[in-house]
Write an enzyme that holds these catalytic residues in place. Structure first.
Site, PDB file in Angstrom:
ATOM      1  N   ASN A  10       0.871  -1.176   0.000  1.00  0.00           N
ATOM      2  CA  ASN A  10       0.000   0.000   0.000  1.00  0.00           C
ATOM      3  C   ASN A  10       0.903   1.219   0.000  1.00  0.00           C
ATOM      4  O   ASN A  10       1.401   1.640   1.040  1.00  0.00           O
ATOM      5  CB  ASN A  10      -0.909  -0.034   1.233  1.00  0.00           C
ATOM      6  CG  ASN A  10      -1.827   1.167   1.319  1.00  0.00           C
ATOM      7  OD1 ASN A  10      -1.721   2.110   0.535  1.00  0.00           O
ATOM      8  ND2 ASN A  10      -2.734   1.159   2.280  1.00  0.00           N
ATOM      9  N   ARG A  91      -2.875  -1.831  -3.327  1.00  0.00           N
ATOM     10  CA  ARG A  91      -4.008  -0.932  -3.123  1.00  0.00           C
ATOM     11  C   ARG A  91      -3.834   0.284  -4.032  1.00  0.00           C
ATOM     12  O   ARG A  91      -2.784   0.911  -4.051  1.00  0.00           O
ATOM     13  CB  ARG A  91      -4.052  -0.470  -1.666  1.00  0.00           C
ATOM     14  CG  ARG A  91      -5.165   0.542  -1.410  1.00  0.00           C
ATOM     15  CD  ARG A  91      -4.735   1.601  -0.434  1.00  0.00           C
ATOM     16  NE  ARG A  91      -5.764   2.613  -0.223  1.00  0.00           N
ATOM     17  CZ  ARG A  91      -5.538   3.762   0.404  1.00  0.00           C
ATOM     18  NH1 ARG A  91      -4.343   4.037   0.883  1.00  0.00           N
ATOM     19  NH2 ARG A  91      -6.503   4.642   0.550  1.00  0.00           N
ATOM     20  N   HIS A 180     -11.929   4.858   0.156  1.00  0.00           N
ATOM     21  CA  HIS A 180     -12.034   3.916   1.289  1.00  0.00           C
ATOM     22  C   HIS A 180     -12.968   2.747   0.985  1.00  0.00           C
ATOM     23  O   HIS A 180     -13.481   2.107   1.897  1.00  0.00           O
ATOM     24  CB  HIS A 180     -12.533   4.630   2.565  1.00  0.00           C
ATOM     25  CG  HIS A 180     -11.626   5.702   3.064  1.00  0.00           C
ATOM     26  ND1 HIS A 180     -12.104   6.907   3.548  1.00  0.00           N
ATOM     27  CD2 HIS A 180     -10.283   5.771   3.166  1.00  0.00           C
ATOM     28  CE1 HIS A 180     -11.090   7.668   3.907  1.00  0.00           C
ATOM     29  NE2 HIS A 180      -9.974   7.006   3.696  1.00  0.00           N
ATOM     30  N   ARG A 241      -7.741  18.146   5.896  1.00  0.00           N
ATOM     31  CA  ARG A 241      -8.605  18.508   4.762  1.00  0.00           C
ATOM     32  C   ARG A 241      -9.893  19.143   5.264  1.00  0.00           C
ATOM     33  O   ARG A 241     -10.453  18.724   6.278  1.00  0.00           O
ATOM     34  CB  ARG A 241      -8.944  17.271   3.931  1.00  0.00           C
ATOM     35  CG  ARG A 241      -7.752  16.659   3.240  1.00  0.00           C
ATOM     36  CD  ARG A 241      -8.121  15.409   2.464  1.00  0.00           C
ATOM     37  NE  ARG A 241      -7.060  14.421   2.566  1.00  0.00           N
ATOM     38  CZ  ARG A 241      -7.244  13.116   2.526  1.00  0.00           C
ATOM     39  NH1 ARG A 241      -8.459  12.607   2.396  1.00  0.00           N
ATOM     40  NH2 ARG A 241      -6.218  12.296   2.633  1.00  0.00           N
ATOM     41  N   GLU A 385      -8.182  -3.745   5.423  1.00  0.00           N
ATOM     42  CA  GLU A 385      -8.125  -3.596   3.973  1.00  0.00           C
ATOM     43  C   GLU A 385      -7.143  -4.585   3.347  1.00  0.00           C
ATOM     44  O   GLU A 385      -7.351  -5.070   2.234  1.00  0.00           O
ATOM     45  CB  GLU A 385      -7.743  -2.159   3.628  1.00  0.00           C
ATOM     46  CG  GLU A 385      -8.805  -1.150   4.042  1.00  0.00           C
ATOM     47  CD  GLU A 385      -8.268   0.267   4.136  1.00  0.00           C
ATOM     48  OE1 GLU A 385      -8.579   1.059   3.232  1.00  0.00           O
ATOM     49  OE2 GLU A 385      -7.548   0.586   5.097  1.00  0.00           O
TER      50      GLU A 385
END
Length: 398
Positions: A10, A91, A180, A241, A385
């Protein structure tokens, strides 16, 4: 040791998470993180057989050197483990509309990821470096990509089309994509097991809360709406963010206050969110410490974070029609009993009743329902994940 092992990579913008995962059980034989690429103190940490290791990678290491280090110095001394790795899973943050499911990598897939790079400029180029490094290190192993955006390709048009001139979608693919997806997919399946019902019968709202955060409405096992948009900037308040805001603020900052477009882009992505509001930190743990100490900025940041999340959860009952459970996951969702309690208190109209003991118990890797038996259900499920990526890789190569 299983012979159904997959090496999962990842690649972030300046880091690389990796793990050797049993695709059947989800158990990690090895897991680790290489970080601070491009800096003098770049380093790698990993865990094997319960033992933790850490080494400096030397000045200005990047993804390729990190993959080579993993192959030569971590996996190399473990030939039995190395021989049982069947594939490498990657990923990928953004697959646009090109990729609606996981793929075995070939030149066409690499070209498609490159074409989507403008939609995730911090991530997709890093993913490609990782893919090329892994192909060089494992030329005989199949390489598989799993896309964050793929799970959300089931959204209806009314959920993903922006109210902009339609030709922007038709000609430039400007639409909501969501992120996600791998995490939302995983926790929805786990929630169905915990509730002892088929996922096809459930209406769930999944909140993946970390430095990046998103909410997804999941109906019958499929994403029907999600909070992130064309890019990971839209939606919830996040670590740095801003999430949703009036788009005219950009025009105002540039034309009235003299900011450059690049400065505004950096501000919205890297200097806003919890960090911008609190003027203290982007880390929710630091925000909670500030809140406990009465720090005004931290308190405001926490209140806004929980309030905006609760508004999204409430609004996502619209596409679902009913609500079987709210699921919290991600670093904050899994560990902050305070955030979960505040969010559910903001959802008073649904009559959630938080069980304090259950809420405190469901932390640090523990899953569980955190509401009273007489309450609508809210639960915590640690995401995995890497297991989804490993399982998809195994499914494709078999």
């Amino acid at each position: 040791m299983s012979n159904k092992l997959v090496l999962v990579l990842n690649c972030g913008s300046s880091s690389l998470k990796f793990a050797v995962i049993d695709a059947i059980t989800g158990d990690a034989e090895i897991s680790g993180l290489a970080e601070c690429f491009g800096l003098k103190d770049s380093r790698i940490k990993w865990k094997y057989n319960g033992e933790k290791h850490e080494m400096s990678l030397g000045a200005y290491t990047a993804h390729r050197e990190a993959v080579e280090f993993i192959v030569e110095n971590i996996l190399g001394p473990l030939p039995e483990l190395l021989s049982k790795i069947l594939a490498v899973g990657h990923r990928i943050v953004h697959g646009g509309e090109k990729f609606t499911h996981s793929m075995i990598i070939d030149d066409t897939v690499i070209d498609g990821i490159e074409e989507c790079a403008s939609l995730a400029p911090l991530h997709n180029p890093a993913h490609l470096i990782g893919i090329r490094a892994a192909i060089a290190s494992f030329p005989d192993l199949p390489q598989v990509t799993v896309f964050d955006t793929a799970f959300h390709q089931s959204m209806p048009e009314r959920a993903y089309i922006y109210a902009l001139p339609y030709k922007l979608y038709r000609e430039h693919s400007i639409r909501r994509y969501g992120m996600h997806g791998t995490s939302h997919l995983f926790v929805s399946r786990q929630a169905a097991q915990m509730l002892e019902k088929p996922v096809e019968e459930l209406c769930l709202i999944s909140a993946h809360l970390g430095n990046g955060a998103s909410v997804t409405a999941i109906k019958g096992g499929k994403s029907v709406d999600t909070s992130m948009g064309l890019t990971p900037l839209e939606g919830l308040v996040m670590g740095t963010r801003c999430g949703d805001m009036d788009p005219s603020i950009v025009y105002h900052l540039v034309h009235q206050l003299g900011y450059t477009v690049d400065e505004v882009n950096s501000m919205l992505n890297k200097q806003s969110g919890l960090l911008g509001i609190s003027e203290l930190t982007s880390d929710c743990r630091g925000i909670e410490e500030g809140y406990a100490e009465g720090h005004k900025g931290a308190t405001l940041a926490l209140e806004i974070f929980c309030y905006r999340l609760a508004k999204y959860i409430a609004s996502y009952t619209v596409p679902l029609g009913k609500l079987d459970a709210v699921v919290f996951t991600g670093g904050i969702g899994e560990n902050s009993d305070l955030v979960r309690r505040k969010v559910l208190e903001n959802l008073a109209i649904f009559k959630f009743q938080v069980d304090d003991e259950r809420n405190k118990a469901a932390r640090f890797g523990n899953s569980g329902i955190i509401t009273a038996d007489t309450s609508p259900v809210a639960m915590v499920i640690p995401t995995n994940e890497e297991w989804v990526i490993a399982a998809d890789a195994l499914k494709l190569i078999e």
